[in-house]
Motif scaffolding. Structure first.
Motif, PDB file in Angstrom:
ATOM      1  N   GLN A   1      -3.770 -13.375 -15.188  1.00 39.13           N
ATOM      2  CA  GLN A   1      -2.878 -12.215 -15.808  1.00 39.13           C
ATOM      3  C   GLN A   1      -1.517 -11.935 -15.761  1.00 39.13           C
ATOM      4  OE1 GLN A   1      -3.341  -7.401 -16.568  1.00 39.13           O
ATOM      5  NE2 GLN A   1      -5.292  -8.545 -15.810  1.00 39.13           N
TER       6      GLN A   1
ATOM      7  N   ARG B   1       4.975  -6.606 -12.598  1.00 44.29           N
ATOM      8  CA  ARG B   1       4.522  -6.383 -11.183  1.00 44.29           C
ATOM      9  C   ARG B   1       4.717  -7.571 -10.335  1.00 44.29           C
ATOM     10  NH1 ARG B   1       0.348  -2.298 -12.163  1.00 44.29           N
ATOM     11  NH2 ARG B   1      -0.443  -2.625 -10.033  1.00 44.29           N
TER      12      ARG B   1
ATOM     13  N   PHE C   1       6.334  -9.487  -6.714  1.00 49.51           N
ATOM     14  CA  PHE C   1       6.254  -8.851  -5.521  1.00 49.51           C
ATOM     15  C   PHE C   1       7.809  -8.877  -5.213  1.00 49.51           C
ATOM     16  CE2 PHE C   1       2.260 -11.191  -5.486  1.00 49.51           C
ATOM     17  CZ  PHE C   1       1.561 -10.128  -5.447  1.00 49.51           C
ATOM     18  N   ALA C   2       8.399  -7.464  -5.268  1.00 49.51           N
ATOM     19  CA  ALA C   2       9.676  -7.158  -5.301  1.00 49.51           C
ATOM     20  C   ALA C   2      10.444  -7.826  -3.854  1.00 49.51           C
ATOM     21  CB  ALA C   2      10.105  -6.075  -5.570  1.00 49.51           C
ATOM     22  N   LYS C   3       9.616  -7.686  -2.668  1.00 51.58           N
ATOM     23  CA  LYS C   3      10.203  -8.031  -1.379  1.00 51.58           C
ATOM     24  C   LYS C   3       9.903  -9.400  -0.952  1.00 51.58           C
ATOM     25  CE  LYS C   3       9.542  -3.296  -0.012  1.00 51.58           C
ATOM     26  NZ  LYS C   3       8.389  -2.701   0.718  1.00 51.58           N
ATOM     27  N   MET C   4       9.602 -10.339  -2.005  1.00 52.71           N
ATOM     28  CA  MET C   4       9.246 -11.601  -1.929  1.00 52.71           C
ATOM     29  C   MET C   4      10.268 -12.483  -2.744  1.00 52.71           C
ATOM     30  SD  MET C   4       5.136 -11.529  -1.667  1.00 52.71           S
ATOM     31  CE  MET C   4       4.608 -12.837  -0.531  1.00 52.71           C
TER      32      MET C   4
ATOM     33  N   ARG D   1       4.250 -17.259 -12.271  1.00 56.75           N
ATOM     34  CA  ARG D   1       3.345 -16.879 -11.085  1.00 56.75           C
ATOM     35  C   ARG D   1       1.861 -17.229 -11.802  1.00 56.75           C
ATOM     36  NH1 ARG D   1       3.190 -11.150  -8.825  1.00 56.75           N
ATOM     37  NH2 ARG D   1       2.497 -10.726 -10.812  1.00 56.75           N
TER      38      ARG D   1
END
Ligand SMILES: Nc1ncnc2c1ncn2[C@@H]1O[C@H](COP(=O)(O)OP(=O)(O)O)[C@@H](O)[C@H]1O
Ligand SMILES: [Mg+2]
Lengths: 233, 293
Positions: free
Chosen positions: A80, A86, A88-91, A147
């Motif tokens: 999905q 969504r 992963f902002a800090k990755m 992703r």
């Protein structure tokens, strides 16, 4: 491929999905269109196990998946791209793609998959070491899609990929959806942007306050009076 | 000057212990947004496990350390399962109060089991002072403490940055639903986080007990509190922040003891925390982001 029957979902006292049924066949692009609050996200969350239905059944490739925990669904072939990306902002971009391949163990082929994704989205390749949170909305949408594709899904669920994007980017994303579908991935596309969604889909369902009110061939719905009035302006 | 360097060495020694303990607070906060007040007592439990291994079973220090880490990891996971997991979706204050209750429970349980009397930690190694310059000395125990702590911190940094488990931990701490959609088992990942945090706490506890020669049921309170301050100072939820915060607190404490007064050391530690939080509310390495609802 995916079959949903008589789905009923509540948020406390709010009856969000009221006996929803629909089907997605192998190889299709099916779109679920509806206004804000119609229950589109609730539908995808229920199908992917993030929400438990009170009633109804969901089956994926003839296996019942009702009540299966969310983290087990991906391994069964359904990925999905959630609403609002969504990522992963800090990755980093690369790490986000690695998360997409979390369940895969075929090391050599994973490398190939990265190259595939980077070929599809060259902009991601330039930014592979950048933190995902620092990218633009369009780039994040591409990353969220990349992703999800890293898991090599049989069916891809997409929740409003056009949200908040400039028309030119929407076109790019939708072209990619068609391309991915041509490569054999079945697609369930949830959209408010009915025009774009209907123009690439094979079949469509119209969702209103938790119920399917209309269904049919996407090209025909594009010309349907009610659809025109309500969604195409 | 020599005295100053000596104080810095002593500060790094206690600071490395605080840093190890602070990691447990910060990792758990990062992943479930809970201040695990029972973490201070995990270090007490780790010290007891180490004490029994060393004093009762006479095993070598390395083995005592490993046993204590493993047992504490299990204890930490069990506490999460029994006490915190059922409250995962409850208001945060419920879990916080549960953590406070858990802390008291563990302290009193250990008092009941082993008495309130402090027990003397056996000498693990023959204490040697190594003179590095005139007036500056470092004990072999301090060297072991610092090296072990720094080594474990580097190992943790490697796990979190490079391994699949570490990436899953970071993904879960950012967005649990999105992590589930990637196939990550969120419950298991949270368990692993408690296990790692508790194992590091065990090392901190054992080193603390060896440096101060004793174990007792309430020994976790002060170092636990200071490590918590260290975690907040560095930026709660930020792993390098906890390490930095631990060393900073250790240095402030020792320098205050050395140059100002012994009785004021703790007041200085908390005073610094308040001052830092006024200017940088998210801590030294924390980002001032508004919290998602
Ligand atoms: N977490 C929630 N709690 C309570 N009600 C919700 C929640 N999420 C969605 N709803 C309600 O369920 C209905 C469907 O929402 P949603 O599935 O998000 O619609 P859509 O994706 O089509 O915009 C709306 O009336 C919405 O207010
Ligand atoms: Mg929605």
């Amino acid at each position: 491929m995916l079959k949903v029957e008589n789905l009923n979902v509540y948020y406390g006292a709010i009856h969000a999905l009221k006996g929803l049924s629909f089907e997605v066949n192998k190889g299709e692009i099916v779109t679920l269109i509806g206004a804000n609050g119609a229950g589109k996200t609730t539908t995808l969350h229920t199908v992917s196990g993030l929400l438990k239905p009170t009633e109804g059944s969901i089956s994926l490739m003839d296996k019942t998946i009702t009540g299966v925990e969310a983290h087990k669904i991906l391994g069964m072939g359904m990925a999905q791209v959630p609403e609002g990306r969504r990522v992963f902002a800090k990755m980093t971009v690369q790490e986000n793609l690695e998360m997409g391949a979390f369940l895969r163990t075929d090391k050599a082929e994973i490398e190939e998959s990265y190259e595939n994704i980077y070929r599809k989205f060259p902009r991601l390749k330039e930014r592979r070491k950048q933190l995902a949170g620092t990218m633009s909305g369009g780039e994040q949408q591409m990353l969220a899609m990349g992703r999800a594709l890293m898991s090599k899904p049989d069916i891809l669920l997409m929740d409003e990929p056009s949200m908040g994007l400039a028309p030119i980017l929407v076109k790019e994303i939708f072209d990619t959806i068609v391309e991915v579908n041509k490569q054999g991935v079945t697609v369930l596309l949830v959209e408010q942007n009915a025009h774009m969604a209907l123009s690439i889909a094979d079949r469509a369902y119209v969702l209103e306050t938790g119920k399917i009110v209309l269904e049919g061939n996407a090209k025909e719905l594009l010309d349907h009076e009610d659809v025109k009035k309500a969604y195409l302006g | 000057m020599a005295q100053f360097i000596q104080q810095v060495i002593n500060g790094l020694n206690v600071g490395s212990i605080y840093a190890l303990i602070a990691l447990g607070y910060t990792m758990v906060y990062g992943i479930v947004k809970l201040i695990n007040f029972a973490h201070g007592d995990i270090l007490m439990i780790g010290a007891y496990f180490g004490f029994f291994a060393l004093a009762t079973f006479n095993v070598p220090f390395g083995l005592a350390l490993v046993v204590s880490m493993i047992l504490c990891a299990l204890v930490g996971m069990t506490i999460d399962r029994l006490a915190y997991k059922p409250l995962r979706n409850a208001p945060r204050i419920s879990a916080l109060i549960t953590a406070l209750g858990m802390s008291m429970l563990l302290q009193n349980l250990f008092r009941l089991l082993f008495g309130a009397q402090p027990r003397r930690m056996p000498a693990v190694i023959a204490l040697k002072r190594i003179e590095i310059a005139p007036g500056i000395a470092i004990s072999n125990l301090a060297i072991i403490t610092i090296l072990l702590s720094v080594g474990l911190m580097l190992l943790l940094e490697f796990i979190v940055k490079k391994t699949k488990t570490g990436k899953a931990m970071r993904a879960v701490s950012e967005d649990k639903s999105a992590a589930k959609l990637m196939g990550v088992n969120v419950d298991k990942t949270i368990s692993i986080t408690f296990a790692i945090g508790s194992a590091l706490g065990a090392v901190g506890g054992l080193l603390y007990a060896i440096n101060y020669y004793q174990v007792e049921p309430y020994m976790g309170m002060m170092p636990g509190l200071k490590a918590f301050v260290a975690a907040v100072l560095g930026g709660i939820g930020v792993i390098p922040g906890a390490m930095l915060g631990g060393f900073v607190i250790g240095l402030i404490e020792t320098l205050t003891k050395g140059y100002v007064s012994t009785t004021w050391a703790d007041a200085f530690v908390f005073g610094i925390l308040i001052i830092v939080l006024i200017f940088k509310p998210a801590g030294i390495l924390g980002k001032n982001t508004r919290e998602k609802v």
